[in-house]
Design a protein around this motif. Structure first.
Motif, PDB file in Angstrom:
ATOM      1  N   LEU A 184       0.841  -1.198   0.000  1.00 15.15           N
ATOM      2  CA  LEU A 184       0.000   0.000   0.000  1.00 15.15           C
ATOM      3  C   LEU A 184       0.875   1.246   0.000  1.00 15.15           C
ATOM      4  CD1 LEU A 184      -2.866  -0.910   2.490  1.00 15.15           C
ATOM      5  CD2 LEU A 184      -2.893  -0.934   0.004  1.00 15.15           C
ATOM      6  N   ALA A 188       1.174   3.965  -3.047  1.00  7.53           N
ATOM      7  CA  ALA A 188       0.996   5.412  -2.871  1.00  7.53           C
ATOM      8  C   ALA A 188       2.183   6.158  -3.466  1.00  7.53           C
ATOM      9  CB  ALA A 188       0.851   5.743  -1.390  1.00  7.53           C
ATOM     10  N   THR A 190       4.212   5.146  -5.895  1.00  4.90           N
ATOM     11  CA  THR A 190       4.238   5.098  -7.363  1.00  4.90           C
ATOM     12  C   THR A 190       3.220   6.081  -7.936  1.00  4.90           C
ATOM     13  OG1 THR A 190       2.566   3.351  -7.552  1.00  4.90           O
ATOM     14  CG2 THR A 190       4.857   2.652  -7.382  1.00  4.90           C
ATOM     15  N   LEU A 191       2.207   6.426  -7.144  1.00  4.91           N
ATOM     16  CA  LEU A 191       1.192   7.367  -7.620  1.00  4.91           C
ATOM     17  C   LEU A 191       1.586   8.817  -7.359  1.00  4.91           C
ATOM     18  CD1 LEU A 191      -1.867   5.267  -6.506  1.00  4.91           C
ATOM     19  CD2 LEU A 191      -1.329   5.911  -8.853  1.00  4.91           C
ATOM     20  N   GLY A 192       2.813   9.009  -6.855  1.00  7.32           N
ATOM     21  CA  GLY A 192       3.316  10.377  -6.725  1.00  7.32           C
ATOM     22  C   GLY A 192       3.318  10.923  -5.317  1.00  7.32           C
ATOM     23  N   ALA A 193       2.983  10.082  -4.321  1.00  3.76           N
ATOM     24  CA  ALA A 193       2.975  10.571  -2.941  1.00  3.76           C
ATOM     25  C   ALA A 193       4.372  10.483  -2.345  1.00  3.76           C
ATOM     26  CB  ALA A 193       1.994   9.756  -2.102  1.00  3.76           C
ATOM     27  N   ARG A 197       3.522  12.339   2.569  1.00  2.31           N
ATOM     28  CA  ARG A 197       2.116  12.263   2.155  1.00  2.31           C
ATOM     29  C   ARG A 197       1.619  10.819   2.170  1.00  2.31           C
ATOM     30  NH1 ARG A 197       0.962  15.783  -3.019  1.00  2.31           N
ATOM     31  NH2 ARG A 197      -0.952  16.423  -1.991  1.00  2.31           N
ATOM     32  N   VAL A 202      -2.099   7.353   3.908  1.00  2.16           N
ATOM     33  CA  VAL A 202      -2.275   5.896   3.903  1.00  2.16           C
ATOM     34  C   VAL A 202      -1.976   5.281   5.266  1.00  2.16           C
ATOM     35  CG1 VAL A 202      -1.533   3.723   2.863  1.00  2.16           C
ATOM     36  CG2 VAL A 202      -1.792   5.752   1.434  1.00  2.16           C
ATOM     37  N   LEU A 206      -4.912   4.265   8.281  1.00  2.00           N
ATOM     38  CA  LEU A 206      -5.094   2.825   8.457  1.00  2.00           C
ATOM     39  C   LEU A 206      -4.643   2.355   9.837  1.00  2.00           C
ATOM     40  CD1 LEU A 206      -4.090   1.480   4.940  1.00  2.00           C
ATOM     41  CD2 LEU A 206      -6.351   1.442   5.996  1.00  2.00           C
TER      42      LEU A 206
ATOM     43  N   PHE B  93      -6.310   1.023  -1.594  1.00  2.00           N
ATOM     44  CA  PHE B  93      -6.399   1.601  -0.251  1.00  2.00           C
ATOM     45  C   PHE B  93      -7.754   1.242   0.348  1.00  2.00           C
ATOM     46  CE2 PHE B  93      -3.780   4.745  -2.745  1.00  2.00           C
ATOM     47  CZ  PHE B  93      -2.572   4.207  -2.325  1.00  2.00           C
ATOM     48  N   MET B  96     -10.411   3.978   1.419  1.00  2.00           N
ATOM     49  CA  MET B  96     -10.917   4.942   0.439  1.00  2.00           C
ATOM     50  C   MET B  96     -11.927   4.243  -0.471  1.00  2.00           C
ATOM     51  SD  MET B  96      -7.444   6.795  -0.832  1.00  2.00           S
ATOM     52  CE  MET B  96      -6.124   7.198   0.305  1.00  2.00           C
ATOM     53  N   PHE B 104      -6.379   9.196  -6.318  1.00  2.00           N
ATOM     54  CA  PHE B 104      -5.216   9.422  -5.451  1.00  2.00           C
ATOM     55  C   PHE B 104      -4.016  10.034  -6.194  1.00  2.00           C
ATOM     56  CE2 PHE B 104      -1.480   8.279  -2.956  1.00  2.00           C
ATOM     57  CZ  PHE B 104      -1.885   8.622  -1.688  1.00  2.00           C
ATOM     58  N   GLY B 105      -3.653   9.416  -7.325  1.00  2.00           N
ATOM     59  CA  GLY B 105      -2.491   9.891  -8.078  1.00  2.00           C
ATOM     60  C   GLY B 105      -2.666  11.316  -8.584  1.00  2.00           C
ATOM     61  N   LYS B 107      -4.639  13.582  -7.161  1.00  2.00           N
ATOM     62  CA  LYS B 107      -4.607  14.448  -5.984  1.00  2.00           C
ATOM     63  C   LYS B 107      -3.149  14.738  -5.603  1.00  2.00           C
ATOM     64  CE  LYS B 107      -6.419  14.124  -1.366  1.00  2.00           C
ATOM     65  NZ  LYS B 107      -7.089  13.196  -0.446  1.00  2.00           N
ATOM     66  N   MET B 108      -2.298  13.705  -5.648  1.00  2.00           N
ATOM     67  CA  MET B 108      -0.891  13.892  -5.310  1.00  2.00           C
ATOM     68  C   MET B 108      -0.208  14.817  -6.318  1.00  2.00           C
ATOM     69  SD  MET B 108      -0.428  12.407  -2.524  1.00  2.00           S
ATOM     70  CE  MET B 108      -2.118  12.378  -1.944  1.00  2.00           C
ATOM     71  N   ARG B 109      -0.730  14.840  -7.544  1.00  2.00           N
ATOM     72  CA  ARG B 109      -0.162  15.736  -8.560  1.00  2.00           C
ATOM     73  C   ARG B 109      -0.829  17.112  -8.526  1.00  2.00           C
ATOM     74  NH1 ARG B 109       0.849  10.762 -10.165  1.00  2.00           N
ATOM     75  NH2 ARG B 109       2.419  10.268 -11.751  1.00  2.00           N
ATOM     76  N   ARG B 152      -6.544   3.064 -11.565  1.00  2.00           N
ATOM     77  CA  ARG B 152      -5.751   3.939 -10.701  1.00  2.00           C
ATOM     78  C   ARG B 152      -4.368   4.188 -11.303  1.00  2.00           C
ATOM     79  NH1 ARG B 152      -4.230   1.987  -4.690  1.00  2.00           N
ATOM     80  NH2 ARG B 152      -2.891   0.602  -5.909  1.00  2.00           N
ATOM     81  N   VAL B 156      -3.257   8.526 -14.254  1.00  2.00           N
ATOM     82  CA  VAL B 156      -2.208   9.559 -14.189  1.00  2.00           C
ATOM     83  C   VAL B 156      -1.424   9.659 -15.498  1.00  2.00           C
ATOM     84  CG1 VAL B 156      -1.975   9.343 -11.690  1.00  2.00           C
ATOM     85  CG2 VAL B 156      -0.520   7.968 -13.172  1.00  2.00           C
TER      86      VAL B 156
END
Lengths: 285, 363
Positions: A184, A188, A190-193, A197, A202, A206, B93, B96, B104-105, B107-109, B152, B156
């Motif tokens: 998890l 997060a 890999t999605l840019g967090a 963050r 996350v 949790l 997640f 969520m 999510f991706g 939002k992070m961007r 997901r 992005v």
């Protein structure tokens, strides 16, 4: 086969009977007696069989009681917050580490449980008292002229209890954190967090049930603790627990002591209830 | 295939990765063109997942360089790489909703809210989950979770999409459905994709190119037909499909043609790209479905005496197990043409393979 099943259920009752008997005779009955004593009048250390709410009135109106109750709540909140804050990074490390010493590190983190509360508390006494380690060091370095009054104080009680109760918070948080898949966090990221963050969005949400659980556990043990406040506190820094002792053992006023105990138990139960509501709300989300 | 930085969407140069004393990836080179679907295929422990982790940035390589969209990335953390990853366990997640997972991706961007909503909806429609945005991942089936994970990662618009055995937790029917769907989606979006699997069927069906990995290195890379029809090594031949392998000796070697002497002294002329010296030891390989059975030797074909040891009826085909005289056990797949072949266990038959069905592999 039915006969064996019945035999088993009979055995099951027998196995349950002993703990039930112990719980009823040494927990339920004393609590009922305590609760009923809190509604009795006390004259010259003797309980008189007469219903009254005076004891509660005394507690809730007296400055001594209110001061002790406020301090107890502050101690509970302080210990809960401090332990959860310290335990979180430690528990996270212990859960995620790939070290082959993992087992040993976990055992070390829980080792404080092995030493008696008295021993641990006197350890803090040695460190914090007027001629203790901290004051001697600071004086030796010439940073202070007069020793600091580090104890007795509410702060000393919080530090002593936080140290004693840390393993409970570590255990609770480890359970919560080990249920969070490392994937998890990777997902997060890999999605840019960023790491921060990822933690905020996350890991923290949790692990919230574990955070609440650890906080409540430390809070409720801290507000009912006696030995540590008795050693690191003093007459001016009474908590409800030390006050109960004073009333019951020194003043022999069992009625007021019982009422104090009842308030303490009620506060703990209320907190547990609120926490479980909060916990079930989170899981229902 | 050129390996210049500008040409490839993803380029790995001389990648090495060790975990303690174990070398997981050794000297790996790989170039993936823009829009290409490349599969890393191999048994567990071959380094394919480690390679994916290196591309994603989960750990740094011990040596080598990684370029993503021309950008030098091996020292960047995952969140600075602009990638999309679908994990084997989906890694949705749980706290969520589906829509929040997909958002999510974005939002992070720090994409603005109106655009996030529009793109999330679009992505959910793309994976056929329109209208399920308010569900929780735990309320979804395995196949639906898989789709959420895909949405997901895609929403992005990453430079490269990384799929880590995304189908292995689905049951067979769903797996075949999803593999066709993912392949179609990938071609429609023309998104550069690296797919990791140990399933040769998925690899053959979905890939533009397959990189077969063994012991931390790429054993062979090529189009699915090249990998299957012309495996370069015995490992590749065994791992992709099944292969009958028998020992052989090089008789006369030409530049494109080689004469092999195999069991029972049989001789066969086989085309080969390998340069082999006369007298060298080699392997002769025949795919079970490219061999057949005969009651007499066939001229100009490899014909070997054999005895039938087992017959397995598989519906679409029959699997005939044989033992070659003075040779290894082999298998012949006979396609089901509606007639029952007149063979019984213990029968003496000829194992026959045309020269075009025979392969030479280095010993």
């Amino acid at each position: 086969m039915i006969g064996i099943g019945e035999g088993r259920s009979g055995l099951r009752w027998l196995v349950l009977a002993l703990p039930c008997a112990v719980l009823i005779s040494f927990f339920a009955v004393p609590n009922v007696l305590l609760l009923s004593a809190s509604f009795m009048r006390s004259e010259a250390s003797v309980l008189i069989d007469e219903f009254t709410l005076d004891n509660y009135q005394d507690i809730l109106s007296g400055a001594l009681f209110r001061g002790a109750m406020l301090r107890t709540v502050i101690v509970g909140l302080g210990v809960g917050a401090l332990d959860v804050l310290i335990a979180f990074p430690l528990a996270y490390f212990l859960v995620r580490t790939q070290s082959r010493w993992k087992g040993l590190l976990i055992a070390l983190s829980l080792a404080p449980l092995l030493a008696s509360v008295i021993v641990r508390t006197y350890g803090w006494y040695v460190i914090l008292n007027r001629s203790g380690a901290i004051n001697q060091t600071l004086q030796g370095l010439g940073m202070i002229d007069q020793p600091l009054a580090l104890m007795p104080s509410t702060g000393a009680i919080i530090i002593g209890l936080a140290h004693a109760l840390l393993p409970y918070a570590v255990l609770t948080l480890m359970t919560a954190l080990s249920a969070i898949s490392p994937n998890l966090e990777l997902a997060a990221m890999t999605l840019g967090a960023s790491r921060w963050r990822t933690f905020v969005h996350v890991v923290l949400p949790l692990s919230l049930p574990g955070l609440i659980g650890g906080f409540v556990l430390c809070f409720s043990i801290a507000i009912s603790a006696y030995a540590t406040p008795a050693i690191l506190g003093g007459p001016a820094t009474q908590t409800v627990a030390t006050l109960i002792y004073t009333f019951m053992m020194n003043l022999l006023d069992w009625a007021v002591g019982s009422a104090l105990a009842a308030v303490l138990i009620a506060a703990s139960l209320l907190l547990l209830y609120l926490a479980s509501k909060l916990g079930s709300q989170r899981t229902a989300l | 295939m050129g390996t210049r930085v500008g040409e490839a969407a993803l380029l790995l140069k001389g990648i090495e990765k060790r975990f303690g004393l174990v070398t997981a990836v050794r000297g790996l080179d790989l170039a993936v063109a823009q829009g290409e679907f490349v599969t890393l295929l191999g048994p567990s422990g071959c380094g394919k997942s480690t390679t994916l982790g290196l591309i994603a940035g989960f750990f740094p390589p011990d040596a080598g360089e990684i370029y993503l969209g021309g950008r030098h990335v091996e020292n960047l953390p995952p969140f600075a790489r602009d990638i999309g990853v679908v994990f084997q366990d989906y890694a949705l997640f749980p706290h969520m909703t589906v829509a929040q997972n997909v958002a999510f991706g974005l939002k992070m961007r720090r994409v603005d809210r109106a655009e996030i909503n529009a793109r999330v909806e679009e992505a959910l429609d793309l994976v056929k989950l329109g209208g399920l945005g308010s569900r929780r991942p735990l309320q979804l089936s395995g196949g639906q979770r898989q789709r959420v994970a895909l949405a997901r990662a895609l929403v992005v618009r990453p430079t490269v999409l990384l799929l880590d055995e995304p189908l292995s937790n689905l049951d067979l029917k769903l797996r075949e459905e999803m593999r066709a769907e993912i392949a179609a989606l990938q071609r429609r979006l023309a998104i550069t994709t690296v797919f990791v699997t140990h399933d040769q069927g998925e690899a053959l069906a979905m890939s533009d190119r397959i990189a077969v990995m063994n012991a931390g290195a790429i054993e062979q890379i090529g189009r699915p037909t090249e990998i299957y029809e012309r495996p370069a090594t015995r490992f590749v031949a065994d791992f992709i499909g099944r292969t009958n392998v028998m020992p052989a000796t090089v008789g006369a070697a030409g530049s494109t043609q080689v004469s092999l002497v195999t069991v029972q002294g049989a001789t066969i002329e086989v085309a080969t790209a390998h340069s082999l010296a006369t007298g060298a030891r080699a392997l002769l390989a025949v795919r079970p479905e490219r061999a057949t059975l005969a009651t007499a030797p066939v001229a100009d074909a490899l014909s070997l005496r054999a005895e039938v040891t087992q017959i397995l009826y598989l519906g679409a085909s029959r699997e005939i197990h044989l033992t070659l005289d003075d040779g290894p056990a082999v298998i012949v797949d006979l396609a089901n043409d509606g007639r029952e072949p007149p063979i019984e266990i213990g029968d003496r038959v000829w194992f026959v393979a045309a020269p075009a069905s025979c392969l030479v592999l280095p010993a």
